[in-house]
Design an enzyme around this catalytic site. Structure first.
Site, PDB file in Angstrom:
ATOM      1  N   TYR A 161     -33.396   3.799  -1.387  1.00  0.00           N
ATOM      2  CA  TYR A 161     -32.277   3.036  -1.954  1.00  0.00           C
ATOM      3  C   TYR A 161     -31.018   3.483  -1.248  1.00  0.00           C
ATOM      4  O   TYR A 161     -30.778   4.692  -1.099  1.00  0.00           O
ATOM      5  CB  TYR A 161     -32.162   3.296  -3.460  1.00  0.00           C
ATOM      6  CG  TYR A 161     -30.999   2.596  -4.134  1.00  0.00           C
ATOM      7  CD1 TYR A 161     -29.865   3.311  -4.517  1.00  0.00           C
ATOM      8  CD2 TYR A 161     -31.011   1.226  -4.380  1.00  0.00           C
ATOM      9  CE1 TYR A 161     -28.793   2.680  -5.141  1.00  0.00           C
ATOM     10  CE2 TYR A 161     -29.942   0.592  -5.003  1.00  0.00           C
ATOM     11  CZ  TYR A 161     -28.833   1.326  -5.375  1.00  0.00           C
ATOM     12  OH  TYR A 161     -27.765   0.689  -5.974  1.00  0.00           O
ATOM     13  N   ASP A 205     -29.127   8.467   5.660  1.00  0.00           N
ATOM     14  CA  ASP A 205     -28.380   8.241   4.420  1.00  0.00           C
ATOM     15  C   ASP A 205     -28.474   9.526   3.588  1.00  0.00           C
ATOM     16  O   ASP A 205     -29.472   9.771   2.926  1.00  0.00           O
ATOM     17  CB  ASP A 205     -28.950   7.041   3.664  1.00  0.00           C
ATOM     18  CG  ASP A 205     -28.231   6.850   2.340  1.00  0.00           C
ATOM     19  OD1 ASP A 205     -28.566   5.895   1.607  1.00  0.00           O
ATOM     20  OD2 ASP A 205     -27.333   7.664   2.015  1.00  0.00           O
ATOM     21  N   LYS A 263     -21.281  10.899  -3.583  1.00  0.00           N
ATOM     22  CA  LYS A 263     -21.596  11.857  -4.647  1.00  0.00           C
ATOM     23  C   LYS A 263     -20.839  13.188  -4.501  1.00  0.00           C
ATOM     24  O   LYS A 263     -19.653  13.283  -4.793  1.00  0.00           O
ATOM     25  CB  LYS A 263     -23.115  12.068  -4.738  1.00  0.00           C
ATOM     26  CG  LYS A 263     -23.884  10.764  -5.099  1.00  0.00           C
ATOM     27  CD  LYS A 263     -25.377  10.971  -5.180  1.00  0.00           C
ATOM     28  CE  LYS A 263     -26.127   9.665  -5.262  1.00  0.00           C
ATOM     29  NZ  LYS A 263     -26.163   9.079  -6.623  1.00  0.00           N
TER      30      LYS A 263
HETATM   31  P1  KE4 Z   1     -23.321   4.470  -4.867  1.00  0.00           P
HETATM   32  O1  KE4 Z   1     -22.855   3.111  -4.364  1.00  0.00           O
HETATM   33  O2  KE4 Z   1     -24.090   4.356  -6.172  1.00  0.00           O
HETATM   34  O3  KE4 Z   1     -22.217   5.504  -4.917  1.00  0.00           O
HETATM   35  O4  KE4 Z   1     -24.367   5.052  -3.769  1.00  0.00           O
HETATM   36  C1  KE4 Z   1     -25.477   4.282  -3.418  1.00  0.00           C
HETATM   37  C2  KE4 Z   1     -26.543   5.205  -2.859  1.00  0.00           C
HETATM   38  C3  KE4 Z   1     -26.735   5.259  -1.495  1.00  0.00           C
HETATM   39  N1  KE4 Z   1     -27.665   6.070  -0.949  1.00  0.00           N
HETATM   40  C4  KE4 Z   1     -28.451   6.850  -1.727  1.00  0.00           C
HETATM   41  C5  KE4 Z   1     -29.477   7.725  -1.078  1.00  0.00           C
HETATM   42  C6  KE4 Z   1     -28.296   6.828  -3.139  1.00  0.00           C
HETATM   43  O5  KE4 Z   1     -29.102   7.611  -3.905  1.00  0.00           O
HETATM   44  C7  KE4 Z   1     -27.329   6.000  -3.720  1.00  0.00           C
HETATM   45  C8  KE4 Z   1     -27.139   5.891  -5.224  1.00  0.00           C
HETATM   46  N2  KE4 Z   1     -27.985   6.709  -6.039  1.00  0.00           N
HETATM   47  C9  KE4 Z   1     -28.279   6.205  -7.346  1.00  0.00           C
HETATM   48  C10 KE4 Z   1     -29.231   7.147  -8.073  1.00  0.00           C
HETATM   49  N3  KE4 Z   1     -30.436   7.388  -7.352  1.00  0.00           N
HETATM   50  C11 KE4 Z   1     -27.038   5.944  -8.154  1.00  0.00           C
HETATM   51  C12 KE4 Z   1     -27.225   5.765  -9.644  1.00  0.00           C
HETATM   52  C13 KE4 Z   1     -26.946   4.355 -10.084  1.00  0.00           C
HETATM   53  O6  KE4 Z   1     -27.307   3.407  -9.358  1.00  0.00           O
HETATM   54  O7  KE4 Z   1     -26.381   4.233 -11.201  1.00  0.00           O
END
Ligand code: KE4
Length: 434
Positions: free
Chosen positions: A149, A244, A272
């Site tokens: 993801y 990523d 994060k």
């Molecule tokens: P954000 O747009 O949510 O800040 O980041 C996206 C993203 C990109 N790359 C990786 C490897 C990620 O894990 C994420 C977002 N992680 C999720 C939890 N696994 C966010 C939680 C959510 O979607 O509420």
């Protein structure tokens, strides 16, 4: 009445109100607890390794805001830095010294990068990095992996992990055929599946985007040779290798997965942790690629709150804490991660439950399948019904974990050994109850 925890009437009241105003009652789908069939916990406050809900129940927190809270909630240094910045304003829309300081910190701590561009989320970071890779290579197709993801930009919602996998959403409506056709999907830890795509789309592939440590189908480390093989395939085909590291960055080690595995990516995305709990993402890489970005080059990317001074102050303070003593915190995190891993393994072996534990540093997942889990196919064999029963019983024991089989446990520097032993003891009891 749940064991050891009061009813969650206020959460239920707020959730009812929220659902009338916010789709699904939440601002990010996985928070709705749909896959575990629970009313989501509405948080009132957080401190250290703990959170309190709006009914006054206290929980030990193993979500940590999905990764940013590596120091624990409200670390003193970050709180102080934010308080200081608040006296000087909250948003400028103009360059400020804090952006330079954080960029310099990231470049000095992360191998193989010369330049950084700040954005406001991990999604923005990966979306922008892929546009840059396409602009730099003048190619259109990208390769991603099933179960990885990378945020919710159109091109990356194909076969995605995290909330997309959790809610079993097929191809997301709204993502056009025109977009999806340029996203090729390979199998994680399977180099042959990647080589086949290069053979079928020779000289058309701009970038491979990969979670070097997969955290969005549960915790799935790279098999020996996998990342090295991606590096070779990218070198042989003139393709950009994009790590990523939104989860693994500043968590797997101070230098992230590139440092941990000794593999050089061409572009890296972060989020994060680098925001210390504030909305920050960034993408970084070699100068020759990054200089293609506007205004130094033609690839456009922009953001009103990019480089926000409050977020920069929190990020600077967070990375400064992580870098203290040449990254001594990672020895503490690794030790706590090892204690967690052993405790979870003991809990599984002491039960009749078919499960496996996978971990790396301060990240871990119990998969409710015998395993090993090396890709989405094997992760998706997990018994998500059993996971949801496990989740509910842990919640009633005062432990908050991600409400999905396809996420990780996040350990922070604020968790004590007692916290971890209490958690794994509760897991042992719960697995015997299931
Ligand atoms: P954000 O747009 O949510 O800040 O980041 C996206 C993203 C990109 N790359 C990786 C490897 C990620 O894990 C994420 C977002 N992680 C999720 C939890 N696994 C966010 C939680 C959510 O979607 O509420």
């Amino acid at each position: 009445m749940p064991i050891g925890h009061g009813a969650r009437k206020e959460s239920q009241r707020l959730f009812t109100e929220a659902q009338a105003l916010i789709p699904g009652g939440v601002n990010s789908p996985v928070r709705a607890y749909r896959s575990v069939g629970e009313t989501p916990v509405f948080y009132d406050r957080a401190d250290g390794a703990y959170v309190w809900d709006v009914d006054g129940n206290k929980y030990t927190d193993f979500v940590g805001s999905w990764g940013p809270m590596i120091l624990g909630h409200r670390p003193a240094a970050v709180m102080q830095a934010v308080a200081d910045q608040l006296t000087r304003g909250t948003s400028y829309g103009a360059p400020c010294e804090a952006e330079v300081i954080l960029a310099e910190k990231i470049v000095s701590l992360v191998p193989n990068i010369d330049m950084v561009r700040m954005v406001s989320s991990g999604t923005e970071a990966t979306m922008s990095a892929l546009r840059l890779a396409r602009g730099y290579t003048k190619r259109e197709k990208i390769i991603k992996f099933e179960g990885n993801y990378h945020g919710h930009s159109d091109a990356l919602l194909v076969s995605a992990g995290s909330g997309v996998a959790t809610l079993s959403i097929p191809g997301t409506p709204g993502v056009t055929e025109g977009t999806a056709k340029d996203t090729l999907v390979a199998r994680y830890n399977d180099l042959d599946s990647v080589a086949a795509l290069f053979a079928a789309h020779k000289d058309q592939i701009a970038a491979i985007i990969v979670e070097p440590i997969a955290g969005n189908m549960g915790l799935v480390p790279p098999l020996p040779g996998f990342l090295e093989g991606l590096r070779t395939l990218c070198d042989d085909n003139g393709t950009v290798l994009l790590f990523d590291e939104v989860i693994s960055g500043f968590r797997a080690s101070l230098g992230g997965a590139q440092e941990l595995f000794g593999i050089q990516a061409d572009l890296v995305t972060f989020g994060k942790i680098i925001g210390g709990g504030f909305p920050v993402g960034c993408f970084a890489g070699r100068a020759d690629i990054m200089k293609c970005l506007a205004p130094s080059g033609p690839v456009y990317q922009a953001g009103t709150l990019s480089g926000n001074p409050i977020a920069m102050a929190a990020g600077i303070a967070t990375l400064s804490e992580l870098a203290k003593g040449d990254g001594a915190i990672y020895k503490r995190l690794d030790a706590k991660g090892a204690l967690l891993k052993q405790g979870l393994k003991d809990a599984v072996s002491g039960s009749d439950i078919q499960a496996c534990v996978q971990s790396l540093g301060s990240l871990a997942t119990i998969f409710f399948t015998p395993g090993p889990v090396t890709d989405w196919q094997s992760a998706s064999l997990s018994d998500t019904e059993l996971f949801s029963r496990y989740f509910k019983l842990m919640l009633r024991r005062g432990f908050i974990i991600a409400p999905s089989q396809y996420e990780c446990l996040f350990v922070s520097d604020a968790h004590t050994e007692e916290d971890i032993i209490a958690f794994t003891s509760a897991v042992k009891d719960v697995l015997c109850e299931l």
